[in-house]
Design an enzyme around this catalytic site. Structure first.
Site, PDB file in Angstrom:
ATOM      1  N   ASN A 101       0.888  -9.295   4.330  1.00  0.00           N
ATOM      2  CA  ASN A 101      -0.145  -9.551   3.312  1.00  0.00           C
ATOM      3  C   ASN A 101      -0.248 -11.032   2.994  1.00  0.00           C
ATOM      4  O   ASN A 101       0.741 -11.756   3.028  1.00  0.00           O
ATOM      5  CB  ASN A 101       0.175  -8.772   2.030  1.00  0.00           C
ATOM      6  CG  ASN A 101       0.200  -7.280   2.281  1.00  0.00           C
ATOM      7  OD1 ASN A 101      -0.294  -6.826   3.311  1.00  0.00           O
ATOM      8  ND2 ASN A 101       0.773  -6.522   1.370  1.00  0.00           N
ATOM      9  N   HIS A 118       1.422 -13.464   8.153  1.00  0.00           N
ATOM     10  CA  HIS A 118      -0.006 -13.759   8.338  1.00  0.00           C
ATOM     11  C   HIS A 118      -0.509 -14.848   7.400  1.00  0.00           C
ATOM     12  O   HIS A 118      -1.712 -14.991   7.221  1.00  0.00           O
ATOM     13  CB  HIS A 118      -0.835 -12.465   8.182  1.00  0.00           C
ATOM     14  CG  HIS A 118      -0.565 -11.465   9.277  1.00  0.00           C
ATOM     15  ND1 HIS A 118      -0.964 -10.153   9.221  1.00  0.00           N
ATOM     16  CD2 HIS A 118       0.078 -11.604  10.470  1.00  0.00           C
ATOM     17  CE1 HIS A 118      -0.590  -9.515  10.329  1.00  0.00           C
ATOM     18  NE2 HIS A 118       0.060 -10.373  11.089  1.00  0.00           N
ATOM     19  N   CYS A 129      -6.879 -33.432   9.956  1.00  0.00           N
ATOM     20  CA  CYS A 129      -5.702 -34.272   9.689  1.00  0.00           C
ATOM     21  C   CYS A 129      -4.512 -33.468   9.173  1.00  0.00           C
ATOM     22  O   CYS A 129      -3.416 -34.012   9.005  1.00  0.00           O
ATOM     23  CB  CYS A 129      -6.046 -35.393   8.700  1.00  0.00           C
ATOM     24  SG  CYS A 129      -6.340 -34.818   7.018  1.00  0.00           S
ATOM     25  N   ASN A 212       4.493   5.749   3.221  1.00  0.00           N
ATOM     26  CA  ASN A 212       3.053   5.641   3.449  1.00  0.00           C
ATOM     27  C   ASN A 212       2.390   6.893   2.898  1.00  0.00           C
ATOM     28  O   ASN A 212       3.040   7.927   2.759  1.00  0.00           O
ATOM     29  CB  ASN A 212       2.769   5.508   4.959  1.00  0.00           C
ATOM     30  CG  ASN A 212       1.414   4.880   5.258  1.00  0.00           C
ATOM     31  OD1 ASN A 212       0.378   5.334   4.787  1.00  0.00           O
ATOM     32  ND2 ASN A 212       1.435   3.813   6.043  1.00  0.00           N
ATOM     33  N   GLU A 214       0.136   8.388   4.526  1.00  0.00           N
ATOM     34  CA  GLU A 214      -0.192   9.242   5.677  1.00  0.00           C
ATOM     35  C   GLU A 214       0.687   8.860   6.868  1.00  0.00           C
ATOM     36  O   GLU A 214       1.365   7.829   6.845  1.00  0.00           O
ATOM     37  CB  GLU A 214      -1.673   9.097   6.034  1.00  0.00           C
ATOM     38  CG  GLU A 214      -2.052   7.688   6.405  1.00  0.00           C
ATOM     39  CD  GLU A 214      -3.554   7.483   6.588  1.00  0.00           C
ATOM     40  OE1 GLU A 214      -4.338   8.244   5.991  1.00  0.00           O
ATOM     41  OE2 GLU A 214      -3.907   6.550   7.333  1.00  0.00           O
TER      42      GLU A 214
HETATM   43  P1  OAD Z   1      -4.036  -1.326   7.136  1.00  0.00           P
HETATM   44  O1  OAD Z   1      -5.273  -1.299   6.297  1.00  0.00           O
HETATM   45  O2  OAD Z   1      -4.192  -1.246   8.602  1.00  0.00           O
HETATM   46  O3  OAD Z   1      -3.067  -0.128   6.705  1.00  0.00           O
HETATM   47  C1  OAD Z   1      -2.776   0.141   5.356  1.00  0.00           C
HETATM   48  C2  OAD Z   1      -1.794   1.295   5.317  1.00  0.00           C
HETATM   49  O4  OAD Z   1      -1.419   1.501   3.971  1.00  0.00           O
HETATM   50  C3  OAD Z   1      -2.362   2.620   5.848  1.00  0.00           C
HETATM   51  O5  OAD Z   1      -1.432   3.180   6.757  1.00  0.00           O
HETATM   52  C4  OAD Z   1      -2.466   3.481   4.567  1.00  0.00           C
HETATM   53  O6  OAD Z   1      -2.219   4.856   4.847  1.00  0.00           O
HETATM   54  C5  OAD Z   1      -1.367   2.900   3.712  1.00  0.00           C
HETATM   55  N1  OAD Z   1      -1.546   3.039   2.251  1.00  0.00           N
HETATM   56  C6  OAD Z   1      -2.684   2.942   1.520  1.00  0.00           C
HETATM   57  N2  OAD Z   1      -2.432   3.071   0.205  1.00  0.00           N
HETATM   58  C7  OAD Z   1      -1.082   3.248   0.081  1.00  0.00           C
HETATM   59  C8  OAD Z   1      -0.195   3.432  -1.025  1.00  0.00           C
HETATM   60  N3  OAD Z   1      -0.616   3.455  -2.290  1.00  0.00           N
HETATM   61  N4  OAD Z   1       1.124   3.571  -0.767  1.00  0.00           N
HETATM   62  C9  OAD Z   1       1.599   3.553   0.516  1.00  0.00           C
HETATM   63  N5  OAD Z   1       0.800   3.382   1.597  1.00  0.00           N
HETATM   64  C10 OAD Z   1      -0.517   3.233   1.388  1.00  0.00           C
HETATM   65  O7  OAD Z   1      -3.216  -2.637   6.704  1.00  0.00           O
HETATM   66  P2  OAD Z   1      -2.047  -3.404   7.483  1.00  0.00           P
HETATM   67  O8  OAD Z   1      -1.187  -2.445   8.217  1.00  0.00           O
HETATM   68  O9  OAD Z   1      -1.434  -4.323   6.517  1.00  0.00           O
HETATM   69  O10 OAD Z   1      -4.219  -8.949   9.717  1.00  0.00           O
HETATM   70  O11 OAD Z   1      -2.886  -4.243   8.530  1.00  0.00           O
HETATM   71  C11 OAD Z   1      -2.220  -5.157   9.356  1.00  0.00           C
HETATM   72  C12 OAD Z   1      -3.064  -6.377   9.582  1.00  0.00           C
HETATM   73  O12 OAD Z   1      -4.362  -5.983  10.051  1.00  0.00           O
HETATM   74  C13 OAD Z   1      -3.370  -7.187   8.332  1.00  0.00           C
HETATM   75  O13 OAD Z   1      -2.334  -8.076   7.992  1.00  0.00           O
HETATM   76  C14 OAD Z   1      -4.603  -7.938   8.741  1.00  0.00           C
HETATM   77  C15 OAD Z   1      -5.367  -6.815   9.387  1.00  0.00           C
HETATM   78  O14 OAD Z   1      -6.320  -7.197  10.335  1.00  0.00           O
HETATM   79  C16 OAD Z   1      -4.767 -10.167   9.660  1.00  0.00           C
HETATM   80  O15 OAD Z   1      -5.642 -10.467   8.879  1.00  0.00           O
HETATM   81  C17 OAD Z   1      -4.190 -11.109  10.659  1.00  0.00           C
END
Ligand code: OAD
Length: 248
Positions: A101, A118, A129, A212, A214
């Site tokens: 994040n 990230h 620069c 998670n 899911e």
């Molecule tokens: P995702 O949006 O891909 O995944 C979010 C995850 O959080 C999913 O598996 C949901 O099921 C879970 N989730 C949602 N609400 C939740 C809760 N309250 N408690 C527990 N789990 C929950 O996000 P990331 O895996 O972080 O990269 O995505 C990875 C990267 O993809 C990000 O850092 C970003 C994106 O493109 C860059 O910007 C480089």
């Protein structure tokens, strides 16, 4: 929550532990996730907003998009999940929090040993620069030119097609090689190389505890998959670990 007692006992005595977090841990603070029906990438094209080419083509648009995300992050308040990880850091002699994040919520919550794979939306730098402009460098919704050299100033985050910051990745890998347990929280576990870290832990004999709402591609190799909101599940884990360590 449903963690076997023998596994909990093993976790409670671990010396080296780590967590890998993703957008899901900040969802309960109102920060949008990326994937899934309500995710940012279901409505927006990452190639138009989150790449260096996009920034060079349309710096005003990309700057406006990151201003918007910075505003959401700045107004968000760390939730119980972030706070449970702050406590978790005190329960192990060695604890590394690796996050994908950019919202700065782990640091704002009080976590200390944070690895930002990230980048961080609070930081910016000039593409010519390298001069840094941290905090609220962008107040207007248009691209910002470096007063020192006139170059474009960009957010210090990793865009599609870019390498991860080398030092941060080394710290994350180092932690993964020695971790006896990794808590993988709120990530879809599909973006590499971050998604490699739990596999490295497992290959080195450590346990994967997934939190998670899911199942993910990681669930099949996790030692435990705890389904539910991160704030609830992590608070429960911390409470149980404290009881076992005789702290509570
Ligand atoms: P995702 O949006 O891909 O995944 C979010 C995850 O959080 C999913 O598996 C949901 O099921 C879970 N989730 C949602 N609400 C939740 C809760 N309250 N408690 C527990 N789990 C929950 O996000 P990331 O895996 O972080 O990269 O995505 C990875 C990267 O993809 C990000 O850092 C970003 C994106 O493109 C860059 O910007 C480089």
């Amino acid at each position: 929550m449903n963690l076997r007692i023998d596994l909990l006992r093993e976790l409670a005595s671990a010396k080296h532990a780590m967590a890998l977090t993703g957008a899901g841990i900040s969802a309960e603070s109102g920060v949008p996730t990326f994937r899934g029906a309500d995710g940012l990438w279901s409505r927006l094209n990452p190639q138009e907003l989150a790449s260096f080419d996009a920034f060079l083509r349309n710096p005003d648009l990309v700057t406006e998009w990151y201003n918007h995300r910075r505003e959401i992050a700045n107004h968000a308040v760390p939730n119980g999940g972030h706070l449970a990880l702050v406590q978790m850091e005190t329960l192990f002699p060695d604890f590394t929090l690796v996050t994908q994040n950019i919202d700065n919520l782990h640091r704002r919550a009080g976590s200390k040993n944070v690895v930002e794979l990230h980048g961080n939306i609070e930081r910016n730098y000039c593409i010519e620069c390298g001069k840094r402009y941290d905090g609220d460098a962008f107040e207007e919704n248009e691209s910002f030119k470096c007063p020192a050299c006139g170059g474009l100033v960009r957010p210090d985050i990793v865009w599609f097609g870019e390498m991860l910051p080398a030092d941060e990745w080394k710290r994350a890998e180092f932690a993964a090689r020695k971790a006896e347990v990794i808590f993988v929280v709120g990530t879809s576990a599909v973006v590499y190389p971050a998604a490699e870290l739990p596999v490295t832990v497992k290959q080195n004999g450590g346990k994967i505890i997934e939190v998670n709402i899911e199942a993910t591609p990681l669930s099949s190799i996790a030692d435990a998959t705890l389904q539910g909101p991160a704030s609830e599940i992590l608070s429960d884990i911390v409470k149980q670990l404290m009881e076992l360590q005789g702290i509570a």
